[in-house]
Every structure is written in structure tokens, then in C-alpha cells.
Enzyme design. Structure first.
Site, mmCIF file in Angstrom:
data_model
loop_
_atom_site.group_PDB
_atom_site.id
_atom_site.type_symbol
_atom_site.label_atom_id
_atom_site.label_comp_id
_atom_site.label_asym_id
_atom_site.label_seq_id
_atom_site.Cartn_x
_atom_site.Cartn_y
_atom_site.Cartn_z
ATOM 1 N N SER A 124 0.838 -1.203 0.000
ATOM 2 C CA SER A 124 0.000 0.000 0.000
ATOM 3 C C SER A 124 0.868 1.246 0.000
ATOM 4 O O SER A 124 1.971 1.265 0.561
ATOM 5 C CB SER A 124 -0.844 -0.041 1.280
ATOM 6 O OG SER A 124 -1.405 1.215 1.538
ATOM 7 N N TYR A 148 -1.588 -0.400 10.565
ATOM 8 C CA TYR A 148 -1.876 -1.107 9.306
ATOM 9 C C TYR A 148 -0.716 -0.940 8.318
ATOM 10 O O TYR A 148 -0.216 -1.912 7.750
ATOM 11 C CB TYR A 148 -3.173 -0.572 8.688
ATOM 12 C CG TYR A 148 -3.322 -0.938 7.233
ATOM 13 C CD1 TYR A 148 -3.609 -2.247 6.859
ATOM 14 C CD2 TYR A 148 -3.139 0.013 6.223
ATOM 15 C CE1 TYR A 148 -3.716 -2.589 5.519
ATOM 16 C CE2 TYR A 148 -3.253 -0.322 4.890
ATOM 17 C CZ TYR A 148 -3.541 -1.624 4.541
ATOM 18 O OH TYR A 148 -3.633 -1.962 3.207
ATOM 19 N N LYS A 152 2.231 -3.648 6.480
ATOM 20 C CA LYS A 152 2.607 -3.782 5.063
ATOM 21 C C LYS A 152 4.112 -3.602 4.884
ATOM 22 O O LYS A 152 4.759 -4.336 4.128
ATOM 23 C CB LYS A 152 1.849 -2.756 4.217
ATOM 24 C CG LYS A 152 0.357 -3.002 4.148
ATOM 25 C CD LYS A 152 0.036 -4.290 3.411
ATOM 26 C CE LYS A 152 -1.449 -4.568 3.321
ATOM 27 N NZ LYS A 152 -1.747 -5.896 2.752
HETATM 28 P P1 NAD Z 1 -10.866 -6.896 1.310
HETATM 29 O O1 NAD Z 1 -11.031 -6.829 2.785
HETATM 30 O O2 NAD Z 1 -12.060 -6.679 0.452
HETATM 31 O O3 NAD Z 1 -10.199 -8.276 0.892
HETATM 32 C C1 NAD Z 1 -9.307 -8.959 1.745
HETATM 33 C C2 NAD Z 1 -9.751 -10.417 1.776
HETATM 34 O O4 NAD Z 1 -8.869 -11.142 2.624
HETATM 35 C C3 NAD Z 1 -11.163 -10.576 2.338
HETATM 36 O O5 NAD Z 1 -11.906 -11.405 1.480
HETATM 37 C C4 NAD Z 1 -10.937 -11.229 3.698
HETATM 38 O O6 NAD Z 1 -12.009 -12.061 4.073
HETATM 39 C C5 NAD Z 1 -9.633 -11.998 3.451
HETATM 40 N N1 NAD Z 1 -8.852 -12.257 4.663
HETATM 41 C C6 NAD Z 1 -8.434 -11.372 5.601
HETATM 42 N N2 NAD Z 1 -7.731 -12.016 6.556
HETATM 43 C C7 NAD Z 1 -7.690 -13.318 6.193
HETATM 44 C C8 NAD Z 1 -7.110 -14.480 6.770
HETATM 45 N N3 NAD Z 1 -6.466 -14.442 7.954
HETATM 46 N N4 NAD Z 1 -7.228 -15.648 6.122
HETATM 47 C C9 NAD Z 1 -7.906 -15.723 4.937
HETATM 48 N N5 NAD Z 1 -8.491 -14.678 4.362
HETATM 49 C C10 NAD Z 1 -8.376 -13.484 4.988
HETATM 50 O O7 NAD Z 1 -9.719 -5.863 0.922
HETATM 51 P P2 NAD Z 1 -9.228 -5.377 -0.511
HETATM 52 O O8 NAD Z 1 -9.571 -3.949 -0.620
HETATM 53 O O9 NAD Z 1 -9.638 -6.327 -1.549
HETATM 54 O O10 NAD Z 1 -7.660 -5.463 -0.274
HETATM 55 C C11 NAD Z 1 -6.892 -6.565 -0.665
HETATM 56 C C12 NAD Z 1 -5.471 -6.356 -0.205
HETATM 57 O O11 NAD Z 1 -4.987 -5.135 -0.754
HETATM 58 C C13 NAD Z 1 -5.321 -6.222 1.311
HETATM 59 O O12 NAD Z 1 -4.137 -6.857 1.702
HETATM 60 C C14 NAD Z 1 -5.215 -4.716 1.518
HETATM 61 O O13 NAD Z 1 -4.485 -4.407 2.670
HETATM 62 C C15 NAD Z 1 -4.481 -4.289 0.269
HETATM 63 N N6 NAD Z 1 -4.723 -2.890 -0.083
HETATM 64 C C16 NAD Z 1 -6.003 -2.448 -0.211
HETATM 65 C C17 NAD Z 1 -6.231 -1.100 -0.506
HETATM 66 C C18 NAD Z 1 -7.633 -0.562 -0.584
HETATM 67 O O14 NAD Z 1 -7.810 0.655 -0.413
HETATM 68 N N7 NAD Z 1 -8.642 -1.364 -0.852
HETATM 69 C C19 NAD Z 1 -5.142 -0.226 -0.704
HETATM 70 C C20 NAD Z 1 -3.847 -0.738 -0.592
HETATM 71 C C21 NAD Z 1 -3.649 -2.079 -0.279
HETATM 72 C C1 WQD Z 2 -9.598 9.947 0.570
HETATM 73 C C2 WQD Z 2 -9.776 11.458 0.759
HETATM 74 C C3 WQD Z 2 -10.092 12.094 3.050
HETATM 75 C C4 WQD Z 2 -13.967 10.118 3.568
HETATM 76 C C5 WQD Z 2 -7.195 4.902 2.905
HETATM 77 C C6 WQD Z 2 -6.230 4.133 3.746
HETATM 78 C C7 WQD Z 2 -5.104 3.607 2.915
HETATM 79 C C8 WQD Z 2 -5.576 2.845 1.693
HETATM 80 C C9 WQD Z 2 -6.688 3.521 0.979
HETATM 81 C C10 WQD Z 2 -5.249 0.502 2.161
HETATM 82 C C11 WQD Z 2 -9.019 12.015 1.970
HETATM 83 C C12 WQD Z 2 -11.330 12.414 2.234
HETATM 84 C C13 WQD Z 2 -12.783 10.600 3.028
HETATM 85 C C14 WQD Z 2 -14.980 11.056 3.938
HETATM 86 C C15 WQD Z 2 -13.570 12.848 3.164
HETATM 87 N N1 WQD Z 2 -6.020 1.539 2.033
HETATM 88 N N2 WQD Z 2 -12.590 11.922 2.824
HETATM 89 N N3 WQD Z 2 -14.737 12.399 3.712
HETATM 90 O O1 WQD Z 2 -7.381 7.972 3.615
HETATM 91 O O2 WQD Z 2 -6.324 8.205 1.324
HETATM 92 O O3 WQD Z 2 -6.547 6.008 2.316
HETATM 93 O O4 WQD Z 2 -7.675 4.013 1.874
HETATM 94 O O5 WQD Z 2 -4.066 0.397 2.005
HETATM 95 O O6 WQD Z 2 -4.361 2.799 3.742
HETATM 96 O O7 WQD Z 2 -5.738 5.008 4.735
HETATM 97 O O8 WQD Z 2 -8.587 7.159 1.534
HETATM 98 O O9 WQD Z 2 -10.911 7.178 0.765
HETATM 99 O O10 WQD Z 2 -10.467 7.345 3.252
HETATM 100 O O11 WQD Z 2 -9.911 9.282 1.802
HETATM 101 O O12 WQD Z 2 -13.407 14.065 3.000
HETATM 102 O O13 WQD Z 2 -16.051 10.699 4.464
HETATM 103 O O14 WQD Z 2 -11.161 11.717 1.025
HETATM 104 O O15 WQD Z 2 -9.860 13.102 4.006
HETATM 105 O O16 WQD Z 2 -8.587 13.297 1.631
HETATM 106 P P1 WQD Z 2 -7.173 7.447 2.271
HETATM 107 P P2 WQD Z 2 -10.042 7.680 1.879
#
Ligand code: NAD
Ligand code: WQD
Length: 339
Positions: A124, A148, A152
Site C-alpha cells: 500500500s 496497518y 505492510k
Molecule cells: P478486502 O477486505 O475486500 O479483501 C481482503 C480479503 O482477505 C477478504 O476477502 C478477507 O475475508 C480476506 N482475509 C483477511 N484475513 C484473512 C485471513 N487471515 N485468512 C484468509 N483470508 C483473509 O480488501 P481489498 O480492498 O480487496 O484489499 C486486498 C489487499 O490489498 C489487502 O491486503 C489490503 O491491505 C491491500 N490494499 C487495499 C487497498 C484498498 O484501499 N482497498 C489499498 C492498498 C492495499
Molecule cells: C480519501 C480522501 C479524506 C472520507 C485509505 C487508507 C489507505 C488505503 C486507501 C489501504 C481524503 C477524504 C474521506 C470522507 C472525506 N487503504 N474523505 N470524507 O485515507 O487516502 O486512504 O484508503 O491500504 O491505507 O488510509 O482514503 O478514501 O479514506 O480518503 O473528506 O467521508 O477523502 O480526508 O482526503 P485514504 P479515503
């Protein structure tokens, strides 16, 4: 190619499965559904018009992992499984360290046992030091601001060390920026439990009328209009990056890191306007104070992914908004909506 996908039922996992299956890969989804629904996998099968192997299991359970992986004999692993809520990670640090880090170690150990040495890992942009100048390159110094983000960062280091110690291994660490959007069919999408934390799911609930108004967290940042700016990336583009990464690790050795973003930052107000224009819905909002822990801007320099993986994001903000709304309208209660 045989691909073992942890977290396959989740938001990003489900979209990636559809693309993998459409390319003819044999896929197994390994998920404990702690933040997803098996219904997502039924829809994945329908969209891809092909079958996939499904195992319900926890990455922290090495016995179950070994049975699933030993039987499946994957060529590569895509490791999505993990907990991802920044706020929750501050309240439950041990849960996050155990699930994300211990789970990833268990996965690598089982890969060693069954002789699989290729992995794509979901990292991330939160690993970067937010005080460093943007756009972030892969060499921008790291300093995660949340528990979190630290999980990562640690897993990245663990994978790098594992790769250095494992002859023939190959790993691609993908640092996603802000994934949004949904499949064009509207059949799969992001399905957060309860009140969404993230911007686009929140906006779409406001447009739907189930939430009254969006709170815009701060308008005094050093951005075009003072509201926070992010590099939003369509989940379909993100899914495509995993296919490119799999192709890359098939022929590479060692561990490489890639930013997966568009290189363009969009402010909160610009996102509201884009959503309203793309969907013809109105999104009432109110400016409030900044959210604790938020930064002004994050944006990727994605040129390494383009040069090395041959991957580039294609969808614009309008397409992201339209697809989120299509998913929302077709599934007002997410995967709990009867079809
Ligand atoms: P998500 O929560 O929709 O998907 C994660 C999946 O992993 C879920 O289906 C959950 O049930 C499964 N899971 C969690 N812990 C588990 C375990 N111990 N054993 C088996 N399954 C497990 O999230 P996502 O948005 O699809 O994200 C996928 C990956 O990408 C995650 O690692 C997340 O940290 C990373 N990521 C997501 C974002 C985002 O904003 N969505 C941004 C950067 C990184
Ligand atoms: C985006 C922008 C908020 C909600 C998060 C995690 C990050 C990653 C992605 C996993 C910001 C603004 C938001 C609201 C708002 N996930 N906002 N009102 O914070 O960049 O990242 O998701 O890796 O780890 O921290 O994303 O979508 O929450 O916010 O004004 O109700 O929207 O302040 O500027 P963020 P976000």
C-alpha cells in the site's frame, strides 16, 4: 498457469479472479470471509464463465494452508488476504500484526514446503513517509503512519529477505494507491460493512440516500481547492496490474516493488463534482475539520510499472464514479441484495 489467491473473495481479489480466469488460468481462492462474502465468488464464476477452486480457510492456519496448497500445486501465489482498516489497526494492533504478518509468514513457509517460489503481494502507498515530496517513486523513504501501514512495511521486508534466501524465487510487491470502482457489469464491487470509511463508497451511499451528507475532511490543505488529494485507481486497472506482475515474475528473479497508481491526484471536491456529473445524482456535503492522521496529498509516480511490467492505468475518474454507482444501484445492500 495455476494461481493460488489468498483473499480472493475481497474487493480487489474478486476483480482479479475474473481477469485471471478469463485469461484461462487455473485459480484457487483461499479466504476465511472475515471481510467478504462467498457470494462474490459465485458472481466471479458467472462473470468469467468458468469454474474456480474454492477453499474456506485462514492464512494463519498452516495445516489448512498446506493441505490446500499441497493439493493445488500452484505455480504462483497472489497474496491479498489481510485486514485493512487504518482506524481499527490502532485499536487492535496485535490482531493486525498477527493476521497480516504471522499470516504472511505462514504462507511463505508453506510455499517453501510445497516448492512454490513466486508471489505477488498487495502492499500500500501508506508505507511511504507522507512528509516526503510527491509524486512518490519506489525509492521514496518509507515511514508508515499507522499500524496497518507498518504491517505492510514489515511484510515487504519479510518477502524481500525470504526472496534473497530462496534460490529461484521471484516476488512483485505492488503498492496500491487508492483503489476504487467496480466491474462494468455491476455484479461485483466494494462492499464495506457498516458506514464506509473511504471516500467513494461514502459518496455513493449519500447519493443513494442512505447517508445524509458527506463530511469533507478539511479544506485548508495545500491543494488546488484546499481539500485532500489522492491518486484514485480503478479496480479493473489494478486487477490488470496483477496479471502483468504474474507474467513478470514468471521470468524474473528476486524481489521488485512497483507503484500502482495513475500519477494524477484528485481532490475531494473534484471527486464530488465528477460523481455528480457522471451519475446525475446530487451529493450534499459539508466541510468539517480534518480527519486525524490524514495527509494533504498522495500521488504515485507509476513509470516503473509501465517500463518494467508494461502496465498503465487506463480508466479515468468519470469511469470510476460511473462503475461505483452502477454497482450501488444494482446492489443497494451489496452482496446481501437478493438477485
Ligand atoms: P478486502 O477486505 O475486500 O479483501 C481482503 C480479503 O482477505 C477478504 O476477502 C478477507 O475475508 C480476506 N482475509 C483477511 N484475513 C484473512 C485471513 N487471515 N485468512 C484468509 N483470508 C483473509 O480488501 P481489498 O480492498 O480487496 O484489499 C486486498 C489487499 O490489498 C489487502 O491486503 C489490503 O491491505 C491491500 N490494499 C487495499 C487497498 C484498498 O484501499 N482497498 C489499498 C492498498 C492495499
Ligand atoms: C480519501 C480522501 C479524506 C472520507 C485509505 C487508507 C489507505 C488505503 C486507501 C489501504 C481524503 C477524504 C474521506 C470522507 C472525506 N487503504 N474523505 N470524507 O485515507 O487516502 O486512504 O484508503 O491500504 O491505507 O488510509 O482514503 O478514501 O479514506 O480518503 O473528506 O467521508 O477523502 O480526508 O482526503 P485514504 P479515503
Amino acid at each position: 498457469m495455476r494461481v493460488f489467491v489468498t483473499g480472493g473473495a475481497g474487493f480487489i481479489g474478486s476483480h482479479t479472479l475474473v481477469q485471471l480466469m478469463r485469461k484461462g488460468a487455473d485459480v484457487l481462492s483461499y479466504d476465511n470471509y472475515c471481510n467478504s462474502s462467498p457470494e462474490a465468488l459465485s458472481r466471479v464464476k458467472r462473470l468469467a464463465q468458468s469454474d474456480l477452486a474454492i477453499v474456506e480457510g485462514d492464512i494463519c492456519d498452516p495445516g489448512a494452508l498446506e493441505r490446500a496448497m499441497g493439493d493445488f500445486k500452484p505455480d504462483a501465489v497472489i497474496h491479498f488476504a489481510g485486514l485493512k482498516a487504518v482506524g481499527e489497526s490502532a485499536e487492535k494492533p496485535l490482531t493486525y500484526y498477527k493476521n497480516n504478518i504471522a499470516g504472511s509468514i505462514a504462507l511463505l513457509e508453506v510455499m517453501n514446503k510445497i516448492g512454490c517460489s513466486k508471489i505477488v503481494f498487495s502492499s500500500s502507498a501508506t508505507v511511504y513517509d507522507p512528509d516526503k515530496p510527491f509524486p512518490f517513486t519506489e525509492d521514496t523513504p518509507l515511514k508508515a503512519a499507522s499500524t496497518y501501514g507498518r504491517t505492510k512495511h514489515f511484510i515487504e521486508d519479510i518477502i524481500r529477505d525470504w526472496s534473497a534466501a530462496t534460490p529461484g524465487s521471484s516476488a512483485a510487491v505492488l503498492r496500491y494507491f487508492n483503489p476504487v470502482g467496480a466491474h462494468a457489469s455491476g455484479d461485483i464491487g466494494e462492499d464495506p460493512v457498516g458506514i464506509p470509511n473511504n471516500l467513494l463508497p461514502y459518496i455513493s451511499r449519500v447519493a443513494q440516500g442512505s447517508l445524509k451528507e458527506l463530511q469533507v475532511f478539511g479544506d485548508c490543505y495545500d491543494t488546488a481547492d484546499g481539500t485532500g488529494a489522492r491518486d484514485y485507481i480503478h479496480v479493473e486497472d489494478l486487477a490488470g496490474a496483477h496479471l502483468a506482475a504474474l507474467e513478470y515474475i514468471a521470468g524474473a528473479k528476486g524481489c521488485e516493488t512497483f507503484n500502482i497508481g495513475t500519477g494524477t491526484a484528485t481532490t475531494v471536491l473534484a471527486m464530488i463534482r465528477a460523481f455528480e456529473a457522471a451519475t446525475e445524482q446530487s451529493v450534499p456535503y459539508r466541510i468539517t475539520g480534518p480527519r486525524a492522521g490524514d495527509v494533504s496529498t498522495t500521488v504515485a509516480n507509476p513509470s516503473k510499472a509501465e517500463q518494467v511490467l508494461g502496465w498503465k492505468a487506463e480508466h479515468d475518474i468519470e469511469a470510476m464514479c460511473r462503475s461505483v454507482w452502477n454497482w450501488q444501484v444494482r446492489n443497494p445492500n451489496g452482496y446481501r441484495t437478493p438477485e
